[in-house]
Design a protein around this motif. Structure first.
Motif, PDB file in Angstrom:
ATOM      1  N   ARG A  69       0.850  -1.185   0.000  1.00  0.00           N
ATOM      2  CA  ARG A  69       0.000   0.000   0.000  1.00  0.00           C
ATOM      3  C   ARG A  69       0.884   1.232   0.000  1.00  0.00           C
ATOM      4  N   GLU A  70       0.451   2.262  -0.680  1.00  0.00           N
ATOM      5  CA  GLU A  70       1.260   3.470  -0.760  1.00  0.00           C
ATOM      6  C   GLU A  70       1.186   4.297   0.516  1.00  0.00           C
ATOM      7  N   ASP A  71      -0.003   4.341   1.127  1.00  0.00           N
ATOM      8  CA  ASP A  71      -0.175   5.212   2.294  1.00  0.00           C
ATOM      9  C   ASP A  71      -1.012   4.526   3.369  1.00  0.00           C
ATOM     10  N   PRO A  72      -0.509   3.426   3.955  1.00  0.00           N
ATOM     11  CA  PRO A  72      -1.273   2.725   4.995  1.00  0.00           C
ATOM     12  C   PRO A  72      -1.356   3.555   6.267  1.00  0.00           C
ATOM     13  N   SER A  73      -2.343   3.242   7.116  1.00  0.00           N
ATOM     14  CA  SER A  73      -2.500   4.011   8.356  1.00  0.00           C
ATOM     15  C   SER A  73      -2.047   3.206   9.566  1.00  0.00           C
ATOM     16  N   LEU A 110       9.647  -2.991   5.243  1.00  0.00           N
ATOM     17  CA  LEU A 110      10.676  -2.381   6.092  1.00  0.00           C
ATOM     18  C   LEU A 110      11.316  -1.167   5.421  1.00  0.00           C
ATOM     19  N   ALA A 111      11.363  -1.174   4.102  1.00  0.00           N
ATOM     20  CA  ALA A 111      11.945  -0.048   3.389  1.00  0.00           C
ATOM     21  C   ALA A 111      11.020   1.160   3.365  1.00  0.00           C
ATOM     22  N   ALA A 112       9.703   0.917   3.436  1.00  0.00           N
ATOM     23  CA  ALA A 112       8.751   2.015   3.271  1.00  0.00           C
ATOM     24  C   ALA A 112       8.008   2.391   4.551  1.00  0.00           C
ATOM     25  N   HIS A 113       7.631   1.395   5.378  1.00  0.00           N
ATOM     26  CA  HIS A 113       6.796   1.661   6.552  1.00  0.00           C
ATOM     27  C   HIS A 113       7.265   0.863   7.767  1.00  0.00           C
ATOM     28  N   PRO A 114       8.515   1.021   8.179  1.00  0.00           N
ATOM     29  CA  PRO A 114       9.079   0.179   9.236  1.00  0.00           C
ATOM     30  C   PRO A 114       8.403   0.331  10.593  1.00  0.00           C
ATOM     31  N   SER A 115       7.711   1.437  10.833  1.00  0.00           N
ATOM     32  CA  SER A 115       7.089   1.661  12.140  1.00  0.00           C
ATOM     33  C   SER A 115       5.716   1.003  12.269  1.00  0.00           C
ATOM     34  N   LEU A 116       5.165   0.502  11.163  1.00  0.00           N
ATOM     35  CA  LEU A 116       3.831  -0.094  11.190  1.00  0.00           C
ATOM     36  C   LEU A 116       3.901  -1.617  11.264  1.00  0.00           C
ATOM     37  N   PRO A 117       2.899  -2.255  11.864  1.00  0.00           N
ATOM     38  CA  PRO A 117       2.834  -3.717  11.797  1.00  0.00           C
ATOM     39  C   PRO A 117       2.514  -4.153  10.371  1.00  0.00           C
ATOM     40  N   LEU A 118       2.977  -5.336  10.023  1.00  0.00           N
ATOM     41  CA  LEU A 118       2.791  -5.869   8.675  1.00  0.00           C
ATOM     42  C   LEU A 118       1.899  -7.106   8.708  1.00  0.00           C
ATOM     43  N   VAL A 119       0.931  -7.132   7.790  1.00  0.00           N
ATOM     44  CA  VAL A 119       0.114  -8.324   7.562  1.00  0.00           C
ATOM     45  C   VAL A 119       0.206  -8.668   6.083  1.00  0.00           C
ATOM     46  N   ALA A 120       0.671  -9.870   5.778  1.00  0.00           N
ATOM     47  CA  ALA A 120       0.656 -10.358   4.402  1.00  0.00           C
ATOM     48  C   ALA A 120      -0.725 -10.951   4.155  1.00  0.00           C
ATOM     49  N   SER A 121      -1.362 -10.583   3.048  1.00  0.00           N
ATOM     50  CA  SER A 121      -2.713 -11.077   2.792  1.00  0.00           C
ATOM     51  C   SER A 121      -2.830 -11.631   1.384  1.00  0.00           C
ATOM     52  N   THR A 122      -3.752 -12.543   1.202  1.00  0.00           N
ATOM     53  CA  THR A 122      -4.002 -13.117  -0.114  1.00  0.00           C
ATOM     54  C   THR A 122      -5.469 -13.486  -0.215  1.00  0.00           C
ATOM     55  N   MET A 123      -6.058 -13.249  -1.389  1.00  0.00           N
ATOM     56  CA  MET A 123      -7.465 -13.548  -1.605  1.00  0.00           C
ATOM     57  C   MET A 123      -7.619 -14.969  -2.127  1.00  0.00           C
ATOM     58  N   VAL A 124      -8.569 -15.705  -1.537  1.00  0.00           N
ATOM     59  CA  VAL A 124      -8.781 -17.107  -1.904  1.00  0.00           C
ATOM     60  C   VAL A 124     -10.264 -17.323  -2.193  1.00  0.00           C
ATOM     61  N   GLU A 125     -10.583 -17.918  -3.336  1.00  0.00           N
ATOM     62  CA  GLU A 125     -11.969 -18.245  -3.652  1.00  0.00           C
ATOM     63  C   GLU A 125     -12.419 -19.353  -2.707  1.00  0.00           C
ATOM     64  N   SER A 126     -13.624 -19.216  -2.150  1.00  0.00           N
ATOM     65  CA  SER A 126     -14.041 -20.071  -1.033  1.00  0.00           C
ATOM     66  C   SER A 126     -14.133 -21.549  -1.385  1.00  0.00           C
ATOM     67  N   ARG A 127     -14.234 -21.886  -2.666  1.00  0.00           N
ATOM     68  CA  ARG A 127     -14.335 -23.307  -3.049  1.00  0.00           C
ATOM     69  C   ARG A 127     -12.978 -23.931  -3.338  1.00  0.00           C
ATOM     70  N   LEU A 316      -1.718 -12.960   7.364  1.00  0.00           N
ATOM     71  CA  LEU A 316      -0.649 -13.512   8.197  1.00  0.00           C
ATOM     72  C   LEU A 316       0.159 -12.383   8.796  1.00  0.00           C
ATOM     73  N   PRO A 317       0.046 -12.139  10.115  1.00  0.00           N
ATOM     74  CA  PRO A 317       0.916 -11.132  10.748  1.00  0.00           C
ATOM     75  C   PRO A 317       2.377 -11.567  10.605  1.00  0.00           C
ATOM     76  N   VAL A 318       3.225 -10.653  10.169  1.00  0.00           N
ATOM     77  CA  VAL A 318       4.626 -10.987   9.902  1.00  0.00           C
ATOM     78  C   VAL A 318       5.529 -10.330  10.937  1.00  0.00           C
ATOM     79  N   GLU A 319       6.350 -11.139  11.578  1.00  0.00           N
ATOM     80  CA  GLU A 319       7.303 -10.601  12.551  1.00  0.00           C
ATOM     81  C   GLU A 319       8.360  -9.763  11.826  1.00  0.00           C
TER      82      GLU A 319
END
Length: 321
Positions: A69-73, A110-127, A316-319
């Protein structure tokens, strides 16, 4: 099986499209993509640092893209997209691909938003049982469900008059930044939403080849002349090429909170669908958060939309240590 990994380049677009098409034939997610679609997504991506291709015996076995994201909160939710060719599934390629993408997401974060928590996400079709099993095995959990809805643009479309004090006008490029600001305000309370920069808005709409200005409309407050609502549409030719159906995709719909509950959104959506029918579209589709706090689901159901598919946003919260 020896796997060779490297970043994607634009020269890989034909091979990626062919892989995706082969995967879609098996997975049936309802989202075919063309070379032009991939060229557009590659153009927005940081390919050297935010992409990966997996080859075996010179054949593309899998690919992946990272979309920060370019400007996460509060939280930086980075999307991971990709696919494994059906011929190479159940051999550990998908697991290796997702781990590579998470690593790249962490580096970009880490290069863009090191002070924010990171969640890796992926969209999955329910079937997609195999896809669900894969992401679950890596610790991803289902964070949100989204309904993909559609309505036939036949003669029985619901029509709601625009309430007094408002009017509908065609989208105008001259009002792009005003629309962007209204969109950001309307979506401010939506789960996972972040304010779109002028560049992001342009990439999604005004500079996007899939944007259809002629089927996009604005609601104005007559007293002030200001934009208070919008419907922004897209068209994907590959769907027509593969199905014979011209689908008008409703990319974003919104009304400022102080103007909700008066029927503005219903009237604006109904107007857009009617104009879409006049322009030769056979059906309309959209995606909505199943837990949308603005009661948008009810608006769509009253307009005749029905749920066709469900997509799940796995996170997935990423350490970062």
């Amino acid at each position: 099986m020896e796997l060779v990994w490297r970043p994607l380049t634009t020269a890989d677009i034909p091979a990626v499209t062919a892989l995706y098409t082969a995967a879609e034939a098996v997975d049936d997610t309802g989202e075919p993509l063309s070379e032009e679609d991939f060229a557009q997504s590659f153009g927005k991506a940081n390919l050297p640092e935010g992409s990966i291709a997996c080859f075996t015996d010179g054949m593309l076995a899998a690919y992946g893209l990272v979309e920060p994201r370019e400007d996460p909160s509060d939280v930086h939710r980075v999307r991971l997209d990709g696919a494994v060719h059906p011929a190479f599934r159940r051999r550990g390629v998908g697991t290796a691909l997702m781990r590579e993408l998470v690593t790249r997401a962490q580096s970009l974060h880490l290069a863009a938003h090191p002070s924010l928590p990171l969640v890796a996400s992926t969209m999955v079709e329910s079937r997609a049982a195999g896809h669900i099993a894969l992401v679950s095995s890596l610790g991803f959990t289902a964070d949100r469900h989204f309904y993909e809805m559609e309505v036939s643009l036949g003669e029985s479309l619901a029509q709601v008059p625009m309430p007094a004090g408002y009017e509908i006008v065609p989208f105008s490029v001259a009002r792009s930044d005003e629309v962007r600001q209204v969109l950001n305000a309307a979506f401010a309370e939506h789960w996972g939403s972040t304010a779109r920069t002028p560049e992001e808005f342009a990439a999604s709409f005004t500079d996007n080849k899939r944007f259809v200005p002629s089927a996009s409309y604005l609601a104005l407050d007559r007293a002030s002349g200001a934009v208070i609502g919008f419907v922004l549409s897209r068209y994907y030719p590959v769907i027509f090429e593969q199905t014979g159906v011209r689908e008008l995709w409703i990319g974003d719909v919104g009304t400022l909170s102080e103007h909700r509950g008066r029927g503005v959104g219903s009237a604006l959506l109904g107007w857009t669908l009617a104009r879409g029918r006049e322009q030769g579209y056979h059906r309309a589709g959209l995606s909505v958060d199943s837990a949308n706090s603005t009661r948008a689901l009810g608006v769509y159901e009253r307009a005749g939309f029905k749920v066709g598919r469900t997509w799940v946003d796995y996170g997935l919260p990423v350490e970062l240590g």
